[in-house]
Design an enzyme around this catalytic site. Structure first.
Site, PDB file in Angstrom:
ATOM      1  N   SER B 138      31.994  34.401  33.340  1.00 46.46           N
ATOM      2  CA  SER B 138      32.515  35.582  34.009  1.00 46.46           C
ATOM      3  C   SER B 138      34.020  35.703  33.815  1.00 46.46           C
ATOM      4  O   SER B 138      34.717  34.695  33.687  1.00 46.46           O
ATOM      5  CB  SER B 138      32.221  35.516  35.507  1.00 46.46           C
ATOM      6  OG  SER B 138      32.900  36.554  36.180  1.00 46.46           O
ATOM      7  N   TYR B 151      33.204  31.236  43.465  1.00 44.19           N
ATOM      8  CA  TYR B 151      32.428  31.674  42.301  1.00 44.19           C
ATOM      9  C   TYR B 151      33.259  31.542  41.026  1.00 44.19           C
ATOM     10  O   TYR B 151      32.802  30.990  40.019  1.00 44.19           O
ATOM     11  CB  TYR B 151      32.014  33.127  42.541  1.00 44.19           C
ATOM     12  CG  TYR B 151      31.375  33.836  41.372  1.00 44.19           C
ATOM     13  CD1 TYR B 151      30.038  33.615  41.041  1.00 44.19           C
ATOM     14  CD2 TYR B 151      32.099  34.764  40.608  1.00 44.19           C
ATOM     15  CE1 TYR B 151      29.443  34.290  39.982  1.00 44.19           C
ATOM     16  CE2 TYR B 151      31.505  35.436  39.550  1.00 44.19           C
ATOM     17  CZ  TYR B 151      30.188  35.194  39.238  1.00 44.19           C
ATOM     18  OH  TYR B 151      29.608  35.862  38.196  1.00 44.19           O
TER      19      TYR B 151
END
Lengths: 444, 247
Positions: B138, B151
């Site tokens: 990501s 995250y």
């Protein structure tokens, strides 16, 4: 769970209505989702023109149910969830050598929507409508019970749901039959007809063609009233298209209408010029057949994305009637003359042959169907009311998937099985639960 | 079918995973899928098979059950040509700050599980002498930000793992691709308002992964190229300034 209130319209952007949007995501969660719904109706891709897919209180958005389930190559039987687009079926199966038996004028419709409207294609005179290619479907009744309906199982629900405008329950999945094709190309031949009698005669004489459809010039009057072009089509064989790329008919992204056009863009002058050019171009192509890709033959308007913006923000109405064959020679010229005098019918006018319909509320009946696009203005509505009376006198009717304005009298005169349909709705508890703006307006 | 290439797609329930499997199935690959809940993912498996006619097989795999990963790879009917791992868990940053168990789950799902599984497959690919590995990481891993650093840090770990793996295997015939999709329109993000220019469709992500992995066009992909610029800008902001920003 709170559902957001949205202003919804059909494809014609008229009328507008508020409804709470409830999004379906998986088939197994659908029963609990509809348990909390009242005065609702399912909505597919929003391609019905008027108010058919706008729930009176809630609207069940079905595009989340977009998965294919099974395909059996030998029989061509394909089972898909109801929110699958026809476009997805075509892009997956034309390269594999299959084509749906019935396709309407746009590929951006869902399978559920095609069943609910019992859509017809350019082959209705020969092969019938959507109802004929449907083997079975799973219908979720308003009380939350799912039943598989076919010609053998629950035949009365099967017949009421085909063309039933989503008012008998929610179609969850369906099994339809694809046909083998040898190529993605259509062999098209064109016939030019200088007047309406010539046009209907050309359609009558080409009843053997797999596909036929006529474009009508809705501005020409007098001797040229109803002049037009008939486009006949056959699936091209492998040998026919050896010189072309057989199944592969990939096309460019296509054009889009980037903004709402000003209200007077479509007028007698601009449309008249277009129609004359279009007629002359078509007439010059009479004779030797041409090979064109399937998408350009069946879905010419899909090549122009957002074409509904051509009419500007106020929207338009698409008026589609069917006139029984016996009365067509008297009634059709009368309708076309009134439309020509209005002078604002769009160039997208279509005349077709229809065979008989399938469902209790199916639109097709043996005769001619005429489709017109007109701006949504008071003058147009007055003329359409008069045209509707002519349709009713002839024993014809209007297509509910296109309708946004017909009077109850026209509707009741046209649909002779209406009471049977209402009776069935009562018996399954749909009358008090499943309500669209269309059903409320017409008292279905 | 002899000579048919085989994809192992880890995370078959996800929208991106489904799109990736669809892309490969359209190229006539045989598809092996894994899901923690195979019954739920079966809807996607059926969709693949019905649309493309591909040979699709579903396996049950919990990427957090670390002691089962090697057994899972051993039990595969064939060592795949390409593995794409789309497993991830966005989690809830606020909850993760107060609840170490939730933070641990986010870290394990985004970093530990995927890295260990791809590591095992990388060894087998290296022994065989060929294979491709794509991991969906990501842009959030490029720099830790207050709004999603639990995250983001796990994705940073995963990106670093892939980077090291790529470096080590560069001469062995094994490709390693790091995928940074940016915003993607999925069920997970449907209710969010996302800037259209920064937001990709799952099929776009799938196409980018296929191109990078099978046509060797890139090692690290930002699906929407503009993300490379956005993250470059974010990464160059000096820390004394960065720490005061609301990001």
């Amino acid at each position: 769970m709170r559902h957001p209130v949205r202003t919804l319209t059909g494809w014609a952007r008229y009328p507008r209505a508020e409804s709470r949007l409830v999004c379906a995501e998986t088939p197994d969660r659908l029963p609990e989702l509809i348990a909390g719904c009242t005065d609702y109706v399912a909505r597919g891709n929003g391609r019905a023109y008027g108010d058919a897919a706008i729930g009176l209180y809630q609207t069940l958005a079905m595009r989340g149910l977009d998965r294919f389930r099974t395909f059996d190559p030998p029989s061509g039987l394909l089972t898909v969830e109801a929110g699958v687009l026809l476009a997805d079926i075509l892009s997956a199966f034309v390269p594999r050598g299959y084509f749906p038996a019935v396709v309407p004028g746009t590929q951006y419709v869902t399978v559920g929507g095609m069943i609910a409207a019992d859509v017809h294609g350019k082959n209705h005179h020969r092969d019938g409508g959507m109802g004929n290619q449907i083997d079975s479907f799973v219908l979720l009744l308003p009380e939350g019970i799912a039943v598989r309906c076919s010609r053998e199982a629950h035949p009365e629900l099967f017949a009421a749901t085909i063309g039933g405008m989503g008012l008998t329950g929610t179609i969850v999945e369906a099994t339809l039959r694809l046909r083998p094709i040898e190529s993605g190309w259509i062999r098209q031949s064109t016939i030019a007809a200088p007047d309406l009698a010539g046009l209907t005669a050309a359609l009558d004489e080409s009843a053997d063609a797999s596909y036929s459809v006529a474009w009508v010039d809705c501005l020409s009057r007098g001797a040229a009233l109803g002049r037009g072009l008939v486009f006949l089509g056959e699936h091209a064989s492998f040998a026919d298209t050896a010189h072309l790329r057989s199944l592969s008919t990939k096309t460019k992204a296509g054009l889009a209408v980037p903004l709402d056009l000003p209200p007077k863009s479509l007028n007698r002058l601009s449309i008249g010029a277009f129609n004359t050019l279009y007629y002359n171009r078509g007439a010059s192509r009479v004779g030797a057949p041409r090979y064109i890709p399937w998408n350009r033959y069946f879905f010419p308007l899909d090549g122009l994305r957002d074409w509904n913006r051509l009419y500007g923000r106020r929207g338009f109405v698409q008026h589609q009637c069917v006139i029984p064959a016996a009365d067509s020679a008297a009634i059709l010229p009368e309708i076309l003359d009134r439309v020509a005098r209005l002078g604002c019918a769009s160039p997208l006018a279509v005349l077709k042959h229809l065979g008989t319909g399938n469902g209790l509320l199916s639109f097709p009946m043996k005769g001619y169907t005429l489709t017109l696009d007109l701006p949504a203005t008071p003058t147009v509505f007055t003329v359409l009311d008069a045209i509707d009376r002519l349709v009713a006198i002839s024993g014809g009717r209007l297509y509910l998937a296109k309708d946004s304005r017909q009077a109850r009298e026209t509707f009741e005169a046209g649909y002779s099985n209406l009471n049977k349909f209402r009776e069935l709705r009562r018996s399954i508890g749909a009358e008090s639960r499943l309500t669209s703006h269309l059903s409320a307006r017409l008292g279905i | 079918m002899a000579g048919q290439k085989v994809l192992l797609l880890v995370g078959a329930t996800s929208d991106i995973g489904h799109a990736v499997a669809m892309r490969y199935a359209r190229e006539d690959w045989r598809i092996l899928l894994t899901a923690r809940d195979p019954a739920r993912a079966q809807r996607n498996a059926d969709d693949l098979a019905a649309r493309t006619g591909a040979d699709v097989t579903m396996f049950s795999l919990d990427i957090l059950a670390l002691d089962t990963l090697a057994t899972f790879v051993d039990a595969l009917p064939v060592l795949p040509d390409t593995v794409v791992c789309v497993v991830g868990e966005l989690g809830d940053q606020t909850r993760a700050q107060a609840d170490p168990e939730h933070a641990g789950l986010v870290m394990a799902t985004n970093y530990v599980g995927p890295s260990l599984l791809l590591g095992i497959l990388a060894e087998r690919f290296a022994q065989r002498g060929h294979g491709s590995i794509a991991g969906v990481s990501s842009v959030a891993g490029d720099r830790g930000r207050s709004s999603n650093y639990v995250y983001g840090s796990a994705k940073a770990g995963f990106s670093s793992f892939l980077s090291g793996l790529r470096n080590r295997l560069a001469r062995s015939g094994v490709r390693v691709v790091t995928v940074k999709p940016g915003f993607v329109r999925t069920r997970m993000t449907r209710s969010m308002k996302l800037p259209p220019i920064l937001t990709a469709n799952p099929s776009e992500v799938a196409g980018a992964i296929y191109e990078a992995t099978e046509r060797a066009t890139a090692d690290i992909i930002y699906v929407r190229r503009i993300w490379r610029l956005v993250m470059a800008v974010i990464c160059t902001i000096p820390e004394p300034v960065f720490k005061r920003l609301r990001l």
